[in-house]
Motif scaffolding. Structure first.
Motif, PDB file in Angstrom:
ATOM      1  N   GLU A 158       0.817  -1.203   0.000  1.00 19.76           N
ATOM      2  CA  GLU A 158       0.000   0.000   0.000  1.00 19.76           C
ATOM      3  C   GLU A 158       0.856   1.260   0.000  1.00 19.76           C
ATOM      4  N   LYS A 159       1.904   1.279   0.824  1.00 20.08           N
ATOM      5  CA  LYS A 159       2.744   2.474   0.874  1.00 20.08           C
ATOM      6  C   LYS A 159       3.536   2.657  -0.406  1.00 20.08           C
ATOM      7  N   ASN A 160       3.967   1.553  -1.015  1.00 21.58           N
ATOM      8  CA  ASN A 160       4.634   1.668  -2.309  1.00 21.58           C
ATOM      9  C   ASN A 160       3.702   2.254  -3.356  1.00 21.58           C
ATOM     10  N   PHE A 164       4.621   5.589  -5.326  1.00 21.83           N
ATOM     11  CA  PHE A 164       4.756   5.529  -6.781  1.00 21.83           C
ATOM     12  C   PHE A 164       3.808   6.521  -7.451  1.00 21.83           C
ATOM     13  N   ASN A 165       2.563   6.532  -7.023  1.00 18.13           N
ATOM     14  CA  ASN A 165       1.597   7.447  -7.630  1.00 18.13           C
ATOM     15  C   ASN A 165       1.946   8.899  -7.354  1.00 18.13           C
ATOM     16  N   ASN A 167       5.078  10.048  -6.891  1.00 19.92           N
ATOM     17  CA  ASN A 167       6.274  10.371  -7.678  1.00 19.92           C
ATOM     18  C   ASN A 167       5.978  10.518  -9.166  1.00 19.92           C
ATOM     19  N   THR A 168       4.968   9.796  -9.650  1.00 20.10           N
ATOM     20  CA  THR A 168       4.663   9.799 -11.088  1.00 20.10           C
ATOM     21  C   THR A 168       3.381  10.578 -11.409  1.00 20.10           C
ATOM     22  N   GLU A 169       2.865  11.288 -10.407  1.00 24.29           N
ATOM     23  CA  GLU A 169       1.645  12.091 -10.581  1.00 24.29           C
ATOM     24  C   GLU A 169       0.478  11.242 -11.081  1.00 24.29           C
ATOM     25  N   SER A 170       0.433   9.996 -10.638  1.00 22.00           N
ATOM     26  CA  SER A 170      -0.678   9.070 -10.925  1.00 22.00           C
ATOM     27  C   SER A 170      -0.972   8.936 -12.412  1.00 22.00           C
ATOM     28  N   GLN A 171       0.074   8.992 -13.231  1.00 20.80           N
ATOM     29  CA  GLN A 171      -0.155   8.922 -14.684  1.00 20.80           C
ATOM     30  C   GLN A 171      -0.168   7.501 -15.236  1.00 20.80           C
ATOM     31  N   TYR A 172       0.126   6.510 -14.371  1.00 16.08           N
ATOM     32  CA  TYR A 172       0.161   5.131 -14.838  1.00 16.08           C
ATOM     33  C   TYR A 172      -0.914   4.301 -14.132  1.00 16.08           C
ATOM     34  N   PRO A 173      -1.424   3.250 -14.809  1.00 11.09           N
ATOM     35  CA  PRO A 173      -2.419   2.366 -14.183  1.00 11.09           C
ATOM     36  C   PRO A 173      -1.757   1.425 -13.184  1.00 11.09           C
ATOM     37  N   THR A 174      -2.055   1.578 -11.912  1.00 17.77           N
ATOM     38  CA  THR A 174      -1.358   0.832 -10.874  1.00 17.77           C
ATOM     39  C   THR A 174      -2.315   0.022 -10.014  1.00 17.77           C
ATOM     40  N   THR A 175      -1.742  -0.997  -9.372  1.00 18.69           N
ATOM     41  CA  THR A 175      -2.493  -1.812  -8.418  1.00 18.69           C
ATOM     42  C   THR A 175      -1.493  -2.441  -7.442  1.00 18.69           C
ATOM     43  N   ILE A 176      -1.998  -3.065  -6.413  1.00 18.64           N
ATOM     44  CA  ILE A 176      -1.132  -3.787  -5.477  1.00 18.64           C
ATOM     45  C   ILE A 176      -1.034  -5.240  -5.917  1.00 18.64           C
ATOM     46  N   LEU A 177       0.173  -5.711  -6.103  1.00 18.62           N
ATOM     47  CA  LEU A 177       0.438  -7.108  -6.423  1.00 18.62           C
ATOM     48  C   LEU A 177       1.530  -7.583  -5.476  1.00 18.62           C
ATOM     49  N   ARG A 178       1.155  -8.415  -4.521  1.00 18.99           N
ATOM     50  CA  ARG A 178       2.127  -8.924  -3.558  1.00 18.99           C
ATOM     51  C   ARG A 178       3.180  -9.789  -4.251  1.00 18.99           C
ATOM     52  N   HIS A 290      16.338   4.080   2.079  1.00 19.22           N
ATOM     53  CA  HIS A 290      15.274   3.837   1.096  1.00 19.22           C
ATOM     54  C   HIS A 290      14.060   4.716   1.361  1.00 19.22           C
ATOM     55  N   SER A 291      13.461   5.213   0.296  1.00 18.51           N
ATOM     56  CA  SER A 291      12.152   5.863   0.421  1.00 18.51           C
ATOM     57  C   SER A 291      11.045   4.898   0.007  1.00 18.51           C
ATOM     58  N   ALA A 292      11.384   3.877  -0.784  1.00 23.22           N
ATOM     59  CA  ALA A 292      10.404   2.861  -1.160  1.00 23.22           C
ATOM     60  C   ALA A 292      10.255   1.842  -0.034  1.00 23.22           C
ATOM     61  N   HIS A 293       9.207   1.020  -0.141  1.00 21.40           N
ATOM     62  CA  HIS A 293       8.882   0.083   0.937  1.00 21.40           C
ATOM     63  C   HIS A 293       8.856  -1.333   0.370  1.00 21.40           C
ATOM     64  N   ASN A 294      10.032  -1.888   0.189  1.00 19.26           N
ATOM     65  CA  ASN A 294      10.174  -3.185  -0.462  1.00 19.26           C
ATOM     66  C   ASN A 294       9.753  -4.338   0.443  1.00 19.26           C
TER      67      ASN A 294
END
Length: 386
Positions: A158-160, A164-165, A167-178, A290-294
């Motif tokens: 969820e935090k990733n 991501f959205n 950093n990219t201004e929500s311009q890409y189609p995203t979802t959570i995939l574990r 890290h700023s991402a949440h791997n």
């Protein structure tokens, strides 16, 4: 670890009635440009590439930049409009966008990016790359090319997704995939040599780290823990893998006179599973920068074997909340060395606690990370009308 995950994904796709072809590099100049074979029922196309592991950074960057070009040159004669109904690709690397674009165009199909590494952002966070530099702009170009080819981008938490959205201004189609794993534990055959005999140890509790040994993992963090655990005569740390910080761990072993740890280079998947079946605690670390949440894929291997997880992460990482809340491990913030040591001490002194936490980890695996559920999500996204 990515190879293991995609192999398991491919096998599950086949079990669910799909045909699968894996496109991956090989590095043997004496072999053909394209090698075709099969592995466990999966078609594998291996295209000739320059080395991308254990080589100088500039050489690696050049060879990775050429991955799409070399792959397409090798396979384009085999790809027609009916070859593929969808493309699933993985990042890292960021350099397969061009290849995905060409396959999509020829086959008129959709694609799904399994995004597991925000590169070059993590390199900037770690101080390995200067923000605004020419090299950053170079990598950002290929990063955005990779993202633009995806009909769906799956991030691991969820935090990733939020990061991501943002950093990219929500311009890409995203979802959570574990991340995912097959749920079947590996059992050691009687014919296999004992890991303890190989290492020359007996009843010690083995803390195992397996996978990439690099800056993103902050191996000095794990080595500080190893040094602190010298106070226990029956604790042993085993590091297995390749990466930029192999020299660091070997140097620190000598500098700090650490006799409670061992290093082994990368092993095959079968050997890796054999090792997992013989160790006591699954170990991991993520850089505090890290700023991402791997969610490292290695954790799933630990969960499959019902190993308790011991690790430390960057501040705010929702992996810590997920694992700790489900009593699947003991995770602390990177930099809190005393807490890291206390958690290791708890596992060291209590075999029943190790068993209980390991069992909870397997239950969490079943709930959140079963490969069958992941395949269903990916196929559904690829099948949805454009």
């Amino acid at each position: 670890m990515a190879a293991k995950m995609f192999h398991e994904l491919a096998l599950e796709l086949i079990d669910q009635g799909h045909d699968v072809t894996i496109i991956t590099p090989h590095f043997e100049k004496c072999e053909p440009t394209l090698i075709e074979d099969r592995l466990d029922g999966v078609a594998v196309w291996r295209f000739l590439s320059g080395q991308i592991k254990d080589v100088p950074k500039v050489k690696r960057a050049i060879n990775e930049t050429l991955l799409s070009h070399r792959a397409w040159s090798a396979i384009q004669g085999k790809v027609d409009k009916d070859s593929f109904d969808g493309v699933v690709y993985y990042s890292p690397s960021i350099f397969f966008g061009s290849l995905v674009s060409k396959i999509k165009k020829r086959c008129q199909c959709k694609s799904y990016l399994v995004l597991r590494d925000f590169f070059p952002q993590w390199a900037i966070d770690s101080g390995l790359m200067k923000e605004g530099s020419l090299i950053e702009r170079y990598f950002r170009f290929f990063e955005s090319t990779s993202y633009r080819q995806a009909n769906t981008i799956g991030v691991m938490s969820e935090k990733n997704l939020e990061i991501f959205n943002s950093n990219t201004e929500s311009q890409y189609p995203t979802t959570i995939l574990r991340n995912w794993a097959n749920l079947s534990p590996h059992y050691l055959s009687d014919k296999e040599a004992s890991l303890r005999e190989r290492l020359g140890i007996n009843e010690e509790v083995i803390y195992f780290y397996g996978g990439n040994i690099g800056h993103a993992q902050d191996m000095a963090n794990l080595m500080r823990l190893t040094r602190a655990m010298k106070s226990f005569d029956d604790a042993h740390f085993l590091f297995v893998g390749q990466g930029d910080e192999v020299k660091l761990i070997n140097d620190l072993m000598k500098e700090w006179d650490l006799t409670n740890c061992s290093y082994l280079p990368s092993v095959s998947q079968t050997e890796f599973k054999d090792i997992l079946a013989q160790v006591d605690v699954g170990l991991f670390s993520l850089s505090a920068q890290h700023s991402a949440h791997n969610f490292p894929g290695k954790l799933l291997g630990y969960m499959v074997q019902s190993l308790p997880i011991l690790g430390s992460v960057n501040k705010g990482n929702d992996l810590m909340d997920l694992v700790n809340a489900n009593q699947a491990g003991l995770i602390s913030v990177n930099g809190d060395d005393d807490v890291f040591f206390d958690n290791a001490s708890k596992l060291q002194n209590d075999a029943e606690l190790r068993k209980s936490i390991g069992a909870s980890g397997y239950r969490l695996l079943e709930k959140e990370f079963a490969v069958g559920n992941i395949v269903h999500s990916i196929v559904e996204a690829l099948s949805h009308p454009q």
